[in-house]
Design an enzyme around this catalytic site. Structure first.
Site, PDB file in Angstrom:
ATOM      1  CD  GLU A 250      25.638  18.508 -23.393  1.00  0.00           C
ATOM      2  OE1 GLU A 250      25.002  18.400 -22.330  1.00  0.00           O
ATOM      3  OE2 GLU A 250      26.724  17.949 -23.602  1.00  0.00           O
ATOM      4  CE  LYS A 252      21.737  26.313 -17.186  1.00  0.00           C
ATOM      5  NZ  LYS A 252      20.907  26.028 -16.041  1.00  0.00           N
ATOM      6  NE  ARG A 257      26.510  19.218 -12.064  1.00  0.00           N
ATOM      7  CZ  ARG A 257      27.348  20.072 -12.623  1.00  0.00           C
ATOM      8  NH1 ARG A 257      27.134  21.351 -12.532  1.00  0.00           N
ATOM      9  NH2 ARG A 257      28.393  19.652 -13.286  1.00  0.00           N
ATOM     10  NE  ARG A 272      25.521  24.307  -8.572  1.00  0.00           N
ATOM     11  CZ  ARG A 272      26.350  25.030  -7.830  1.00  0.00           C
ATOM     12  NH1 ARG A 272      26.446  24.824  -6.537  1.00  0.00           N
ATOM     13  NH2 ARG A 272      27.098  25.955  -8.398  1.00  0.00           N
ATOM     14  CD  GLU A 302      19.867  19.882 -13.659  1.00  0.00           C
ATOM     15  OE1 GLU A 302      21.089  19.665 -13.549  1.00  0.00           O
ATOM     16  OE2 GLU A 302      19.290  20.805 -13.079  1.00  0.00           O
ATOM     17  NE  ARG A 417      30.424  30.351 -11.700  1.00  0.00           N
ATOM     18  CZ  ARG A 417      29.271  29.689 -11.616  1.00  0.00           C
ATOM     19  NH1 ARG A 417      28.608  29.374 -12.709  1.00  0.00           N
ATOM     20  NH2 ARG A 417      28.761  29.340 -10.448  1.00  0.00           N
ATOM     21  CE  LYS A 423      25.159  30.240 -15.728  1.00  0.00           C
ATOM     22  NZ  LYS A 423      24.900  29.945 -14.346  1.00  0.00           N
TER      23      LYS A 423
HETATM   24  P1  AMP Z   1      23.219  27.395 -13.373  1.00  0.00           P
HETATM   25  O1  AMP Z   1      22.680  26.616 -12.215  1.00  0.00           O
HETATM   26  O2  AMP Z   1      22.306  28.383 -13.942  1.00  0.00           O
HETATM   27  O3  AMP Z   1      24.621  27.922 -13.074  1.00  0.00           O
HETATM   28  O4  AMP Z   1      23.472  26.370 -14.559  1.00  0.00           O
HETATM   29  C1  AMP Z   1      24.320  25.276 -14.451  1.00  0.00           C
HETATM   30  C2  AMP Z   1      23.515  24.038 -14.115  1.00  0.00           C
HETATM   31  O5  AMP Z   1      22.719  23.624 -15.222  1.00  0.00           O
HETATM   32  C3  AMP Z   1      24.382  22.829 -13.842  1.00  0.00           C
HETATM   33  O6  AMP Z   1      24.830  22.851 -12.506  1.00  0.00           O
HETATM   34  C4  AMP Z   1      23.445  21.677 -14.113  1.00  0.00           C
HETATM   35  O7  AMP Z   1      22.769  21.328 -12.928  1.00  0.00           O
HETATM   36  C5  AMP Z   1      22.402  22.253 -15.060  1.00  0.00           C
HETATM   37  N1  AMP Z   1      22.348  21.639 -16.395  1.00  0.00           N
HETATM   38  C6  AMP Z   1      21.217  21.358 -17.051  1.00  0.00           C
HETATM   39  N2  AMP Z   1      21.469  20.845 -18.245  1.00  0.00           N
HETATM   40  C7  AMP Z   1      22.807  20.771 -18.383  1.00  0.00           C
HETATM   41  C8  AMP Z   1      23.680  20.327 -19.420  1.00  0.00           C
HETATM   42  N3  AMP Z   1      23.220  19.839 -20.557  1.00  0.00           N
HETATM   43  N4  AMP Z   1      25.012  20.413 -19.187  1.00  0.00           N
HETATM   44  C9  AMP Z   1      25.495  20.909 -18.040  1.00  0.00           C
HETATM   45  N5  AMP Z   1      24.712  21.353 -17.026  1.00  0.00           N
HETATM   46  C10 AMP Z   1      23.375  21.283 -17.199  1.00  0.00           C
END
Ligand code: AMP
Length: 591
Positions: A250, A252, A257, A272, A302, A417, A423
């Site tokens: 998907e 990102k 969030r 979040r 998001e 996690r 990611k």
């Molecule tokens: P990070 O903040 O770098 O740990 O990345 C995770 C965050 O990416 C999640 O908490 C979401 O807010 C955001 N996010 C954006 N797009 C997506 C997606 N397609 N699926 C899941 N999370 C996403």
């Protein structure tokens, strides 16, 4: 329970640096609580009145408290302020003032925990004309009836300066110990907490029905679910391998969030950190009300600023401008939000957490049709590393952060996690490594050109969720603007503590310890092994102990402090270890 008893427990808690001891004290304290009381004890001990998602703020300023102290103790303004200056904390000042007061105490009334909680609740929620006077009177009454120790905590509680160092994990472990005489049953309570985000509610359920009752908890509307989090890996092939050869990929999105709860026309949004953000995003609320046919649903996505004419998503620096209390309607026109939905957790009374991703995705797509503002995240399903990479490159070219890969068979793993979500960000490419979110646990006096600012840098830690401890990873001295240094110095002096706070594991002694409260985002060139730091510290083959440290760390971001992250949201030790092993692989493959 008498408030006096609770204060005595707080004294014990504030005197220990051992986490195990803290859990024992809390468990003893919970054993003494009655039904309906344990939830209050839990909220109070964490300096709150309700779970985060209810969002009740005390709204008691120092000045209001000083007036209440003057009325309750008979000391004048100068005397109260001079003792405050000496102690640096109004609670400690009040304790001393009462101890040395020659006046007879005005009341011998003994308050219990529920009385104090009830008054504090009223103080926090009362508003309008005359409310300030009522607050002062109520606080003065409580202080007047207290002995020095009780008064200290009566004052500290609404000023958010309790600082007992009790985190969510500590409470859960203490509840497990209270109910089953075992710490290890915490894992059952973890699940309950992940689906209701309310420690007080869990306390009541466990007290009434034991750990079995907690096992039966179900997802419910308007109680936010703790968000699933993503692991990280640097390449498409590694992700595909980890996911059994095939997965969903998907886009990102870098925005807010947003967990949406809808029951008929009633809609609430949570961040979040599970704080309610409904009033900040009326455009999203309206879109949910107008277009989502389901009566009862919880889904998430998001929310990010979107340029309708060019059909482009805007960077986070733009979206963040929507985070405001005033002038929301004007900003909506300038920066409308779009919600890219990526999961669904509850639909028409059914808990979907244990359905596989593919089933949830189908239900999500059906549930959110017919809106210009809400769409499902763009994705592919693939077993080809090449196709995966192309999708990633394409997303990055379109200004996005990268991708999140999802295991097709996985459940929604709330509050954890796991490798069911992985990611891969553009920042993993090239020289830049991913950023880390670190908790400030101490700071240094300024030297040389920084002497005037009295700020020389920070001692920072990661969070080790397994140990429920903050472990040091770096000293941070660069990347600050003058403004940021001033702001940090001002914020940190307010949370200075005399000795190493509980739940902090450090071999380094900073000039000043601070209570773990603020998170900063840091970039570094590399993760290295280090004998100085406690992050992931373990025995090495040569018999010495080493942890992990950052090489060339620097602060990033305009705002020094990450207001959207709590200390427990900081980068986890396990992530650092994972990043270190990926770094090794990358450097080997570059040789
Ligand atoms: P990070 O903040 O770098 O740990 O990345 C995770 C965050 O990416 C999640 O908490 C979401 O807010 C955001 N996010 C954006 N797009 C997506 C997606 N397609 N699926 C899941 N999370 C996403």
């Amino acid at each position: 329970m008498l408030f006096k008893t609770l204060s005595d427990y707080y004294e014990k808690l504030s005197k220990t640096q051992s986490r195990i001891e803290m859990v024992n004290i809390l468990s003893e304290m919970f054993k003494q609580a009655a039904k309906g009381e344990i939830s209050k004890l839990i909220y109070m001990t964490q300096g709150q009145l309700a779970p985060n998602f209810i969002g009740i703020e005390f709204g008691v300023a120092d000045k209001i408290m000083e007036e209440a102290i003057m009325i309750a103790t008979g000391y004048n303004k100068e005397e109260v302020e001079s003792e405050y200056h000496k102690q640096g904390d109004l609670g400690e000042a009040t304790e001393n003032l009462i101890k040395s007061s020659k006046l007879a105490r005005m009341s011998s009334k003994k308050y219990d925990v529920s009385d104090v909680y009830g008054s504090m609740y009223k103080i926090a929620t009362i508003s309008g004309k005359g409310s300030k006077e009522i607050k002062i009177r109520m606080l003065a009454e409580l202080i007047a009836a207290s002995d020095p120790i009780e008064a200290k905590y009566i004052v500290k509680y609404p000023l958010n300066s309790l600082r007992l160092g009790v985190g969510d994990e500590t409470i859960l472990e203490a509840l497990s110990l209270m109910s089953t005489s075992e710490r290890s049953n915490k894992s059952i309570l973890d699940r309950s907490y992940n689906i209701c985000s309310d420690l007080g509610e869990i306390g009541e359920i466990v007290l009434e029905g034991g750990i079995e009752a907690a096992k039966n908890m179900k997802v419910s509307l308007f109680k936010p679910i703790r968000p699933a989090l993503a692991e990280r890996l640097p390449t498409a092939s590694e992700i595909l391998n980890k996911m059994g050869g095939k997965c969903a990929v998907e886009q990102k999105y870098d925005g807010f969030r947003c967990q949406v709860h809808k029951d008929g026309n009633k809609v609430k949004l949570y961040s979040r950190r599970l704080e309610e953000t409904t009033s900040m995003m009326p455009d999203i609320v309206k879109a949910v009300q107008d277009s989502i046919k389901a009566e009862k649903v919880i889904f998430e996505g998001e929310a990010l600023a979107y340029n309708e004419s060019t059909e482009e998503f805007l960077p986070f620096q733009e979206t963040i401008q929507r985070k405001r209390k005033y002038g929301i309607n004007e900003k909506i026109k300038e920066l409308p939000l779009h919600l890219m939905a990526f999961d669904i957790m509850y639909l028409e009374g059914e808990d979907l957490l244990n359905k596989p991703y593919e089933t949830r995705r189908e239900l999500l797509e059906k549930a959110i049709t017919g809106s210009d503002v809400i769409s499902p995240s763009t994705r592919i399903i693939t077993d080809s590393p090449k196709e995966f990479e192309e999708f990633f490159e394409n997303s990055v070219e379109n200004g996005l952060e990268g991708i999140v890969a999802k295991d097709l068979r996985s459940h929604y793993i709330a509050g954890a996690r796991k490798f069911s979500w992985i990611k891969m960000k553009r920042s993993y490419r090239g020289e830049l490594s991913d950023t880390l979110d670190l908790v400030i646990i101490g700071y240094y006096r300024g030297k040389g050109s920084r002497a005037e600012l009295q700020f020389g840098g920070l001692l920072c830690a990661v969070y080790n969720k397994k140990r429920d401890m903050f472990e040091t990873i770096t000293k941070l001295g660069t990347g600050f603007t003058e403004d940021q240094m001033r702001k940090l110095q001002e914020l940190l002096t307010k949370i200075k503590v005399d000795s190493k706070p509980a739940r902090v594991d450090s071999l380094i002694e900073p000039d000043f310890w601070v209570y773990p409260k603020y998170v900063v985002t840091v970039k570094a060139d590399e993760i290295t092994e280090s004998p100085m730091h406690t992050c992931g510290r373990s025995m090495q083959p040569d018999g010495t102990e080493a942890g992990y440290a950052l090489r060339f760390p620097r602060l990033v971001g305009e705002e020094a402090i990450r207001a959207d992250k709590s200390p427990e949201d900081a980068t986890d030790t396990s992530e650092v270890i994972e990043m270190f092993s990926q770094q090794k692989k990358v450097s080997l493959s570059n040789k």
